[in-house]
Design a protein around this motif. Structure first.
Motif, PDB file in Angstrom:
ATOM      1  N   PRO A   1      24.741  25.167 -32.327  1.00 59.59           N
ATOM      2  CA  PRO A   1      23.591  25.872 -32.875  1.00 59.59           C
ATOM      3  C   PRO A   1      22.333  25.153 -32.403  1.00 59.59           C
ATOM      4  O   PRO A   1      22.358  23.953 -32.136  1.00 59.59           O
ATOM      5  CB  PRO A   1      23.765  25.725 -34.389  1.00 59.59           C
ATOM      6  CG  PRO A   1      24.513  24.455 -34.537  1.00 59.59           C
ATOM      7  CD  PRO A   1      25.423  24.377 -33.330  1.00 59.59           C
TER       8      PRO A   1
ATOM      9  N   LEU B   1      15.919  25.958 -34.231  1.00 52.11           N
ATOM     10  CA  LEU B   1      15.830  27.249 -34.914  1.00 52.11           C
ATOM     11  C   LEU B   1      16.178  27.110 -36.393  1.00 52.11           C
ATOM     12  O   LEU B   1      17.036  26.324 -36.774  1.00 52.11           O
ATOM     13  CB  LEU B   1      16.770  28.272 -34.279  1.00 52.11           C
ATOM     14  CG  LEU B   1      16.440  28.721 -32.865  1.00 52.11           C
ATOM     15  CD1 LEU B   1      17.506  29.683 -32.350  1.00 52.11           C
ATOM     16  CD2 LEU B   1      15.075  29.367 -32.783  1.00 52.11           C
ATOM     17  N   SER B   2      15.504  27.915 -37.187  1.00 52.01           N
ATOM     18  CA  SER B   2      15.834  28.076 -38.603  1.00 52.01           C
ATOM     19  C   SER B   2      16.682  29.342 -38.691  1.00 52.01           C
ATOM     20  O   SER B   2      16.340  30.361 -38.085  1.00 52.01           O
ATOM     21  CB  SER B   2      14.533  28.245 -39.390  1.00 52.01           C
ATOM     22  OG  SER B   2      14.782  28.841 -40.618  1.00 52.01           O
ATOM     23  N   TYR B   3      17.779  29.280 -39.430  1.00 48.83           N
ATOM     24  CA  TYR B   3      18.684  30.420 -39.558  1.00 48.83           C
ATOM     25  C   TYR B   3      18.798  30.863 -41.002  1.00 48.83           C
ATOM     26  O   TYR B   3      18.845  30.030 -41.909  1.00 48.83           O
ATOM     27  CB  TYR B   3      20.102  30.045 -39.090  1.00 48.83           C
ATOM     28  CG  TYR B   3      20.231  29.636 -37.653  1.00 48.83           C
ATOM     29  CD1 TYR B   3      20.420  30.579 -36.657  1.00 48.83           C
ATOM     30  CD2 TYR B   3      20.179  28.297 -37.287  1.00 48.83           C
ATOM     31  CE1 TYR B   3      20.564  30.195 -35.328  1.00 48.83           C
ATOM     32  CE2 TYR B   3      20.314  27.900 -35.966  1.00 48.83           C
ATOM     33  CZ  TYR B   3      20.509  28.855 -35.000  1.00 48.83           C
ATOM     34  OH  TYR B   3      20.651  28.467 -33.691  1.00 48.83           O
TER      35      TYR B   3
ATOM     36  N   LEU C   1      20.946  38.546 -39.446  1.00 46.91           N
ATOM     37  CA  LEU C   1      20.614  37.176 -39.100  1.00 46.91           C
ATOM     38  C   LEU C   1      19.135  37.085 -38.747  1.00 46.91           C
ATOM     39  O   LEU C   1      18.639  37.843 -37.924  1.00 46.91           O
ATOM     40  CB  LEU C   1      21.452  36.724 -37.901  1.00 46.91           C
ATOM     41  CG  LEU C   1      21.173  35.342 -37.321  1.00 46.91           C
ATOM     42  CD1 LEU C   1      21.533  34.247 -38.323  1.00 46.91           C
ATOM     43  CD2 LEU C   1      21.931  35.159 -36.018  1.00 46.91           C
TER      44      LEU C   1
ATOM     45  N   ARG D   1      16.380  34.463 -37.200  1.00 49.83           N
ATOM     46  CA  ARG D   1      16.200  33.217 -36.460  1.00 49.83           C
ATOM     47  C   ARG D   1      14.701  33.028 -36.256  1.00 49.83           C
ATOM     48  O   ARG D   1      14.005  33.973 -35.888  1.00 49.83           O
ATOM     49  CB  ARG D   1      16.877  33.274 -35.092  1.00 49.83           C
ATOM     50  CG  ARG D   1      18.374  33.253 -35.164  1.00 49.83           C
ATOM     51  CD  ARG D   1      18.963  33.399 -33.782  1.00 49.83           C
ATOM     52  NE  ARG D   1      18.923  34.809 -33.411  1.00 49.83           N
ATOM     53  CZ  ARG D   1      19.961  35.488 -32.960  1.00 49.83           C
ATOM     54  NH1 ARG D   1      21.094  34.902 -32.763  1.00 49.83           N
ATOM     55  NH2 ARG D   1      19.860  36.752 -32.681  1.00 49.83           N
ATOM     56  N   ARG D   2      14.222  31.805 -36.500  1.00 48.93           N
ATOM     57  CA  ARG D   2      12.815  31.479 -36.271  1.00 48.93           C
ATOM     58  C   ARG D   2      12.732  30.129 -35.569  1.00 48.93           C
ATOM     59  O   ARG D   2      13.458  29.201 -35.922  1.00 48.93           O
ATOM     60  CB  ARG D   2      12.057  31.399 -37.594  1.00 48.93           C
ATOM     61  CG  ARG D   2      11.911  32.734 -38.287  1.00 48.93           C
ATOM     62  CD  ARG D   2      10.993  32.607 -39.502  1.00 48.93           C
ATOM     63  NE  ARG D   2      10.701  33.900 -40.070  1.00 48.93           N
ATOM     64  CZ  ARG D   2      11.336  34.424 -41.120  1.00 48.93           C
ATOM     65  NH1 ARG D   2      12.284  33.750 -41.721  1.00 48.93           N
ATOM     66  NH2 ARG D   2      10.996  35.613 -41.569  1.00 48.93           N
TER      67      ARG D   2
END
Length: 174
Positions: A63, A67-69, A147, A149-150
């Motif tokens: 991963p 990224l923030s998930y 999902l 993602r950021r």
């Protein structure tokens, strides 16, 4: 006659292989993923943010630590589901996957909010009231995953991304 039999066996094997690769395996992968998420306490119709990715928190292979998930399990067989995600000042996306792991919807969150109404095909024509402006509609037969993602390369950015989950929705619409 021998060639005809060999051709029929080949065609049957190819058809079986086609079905297994395109239908059975993806459905099994998603069913297993949904079971494991349920075992870990990931609820239905609720966003769950993952901890910041580090070697200690990683549960999947590779991963991105930048990224923030956040993930939401949903099921349209019980009725419509509204998915929303607030915009983000950098890279961000909302993706929706069906029960066969197909990516059926993607929206950029780069400075803009996203809203998607998920409907079961049997609910075609249904239009719940009170939806956000510019809500898109996607038809899905049953369970799936959403999902967010950021891009959040620092702890501060991750904390800001994490705080946006309270403003996101993954709600059954009645």
């Amino acid at each position: 006659m021998r060639w005809l039999l060999a051709l029929l066996v080949f065609a049957a094997t190819a058809a079986l292989g086609h079905f297994v690769v395109l239908q059975a395996i993806p459905a099994k992968i998603m069913a297993t993923a949904m079971e494991r998420m349920a075992e870990r306490g990931v609820p239905m119709n609720q966003w769950t943010a993952s901890p910041r990715m580090t070697p200690q928190t990683q549960t999947i292979v590779r991963p991105s630590p930048d990224l923030s998930y956040a993930i939401c399990r949903f099921d349209t067989s019980e009725g419509p589901v509204l998915i929303t995600a607030p915009g983000w000042e950098g890279y961000g996306s909302l993706s929706i996957f069906d029960r066969r792991t197909n990516n059926v919807f993607v929206s950029s969150l780069d400075g803009q909010d996203a809203a998607v109404l998920l409907l079961h095909p049997k609910d075609k024509g249904a239009s719940p009231e009170g939806l956000p402006d510019a809500t898109e509609t996607v038809f899905l037969d049953g369970a799936g995953l959403a999902l967010i993602r950021r891009l959040a390369p620092s702890q501060d950015a991750y904390d800001r991304a994490f705080s946006l989950i309270d403003g996101a929705a993954c709600d059954a619409v009645r």
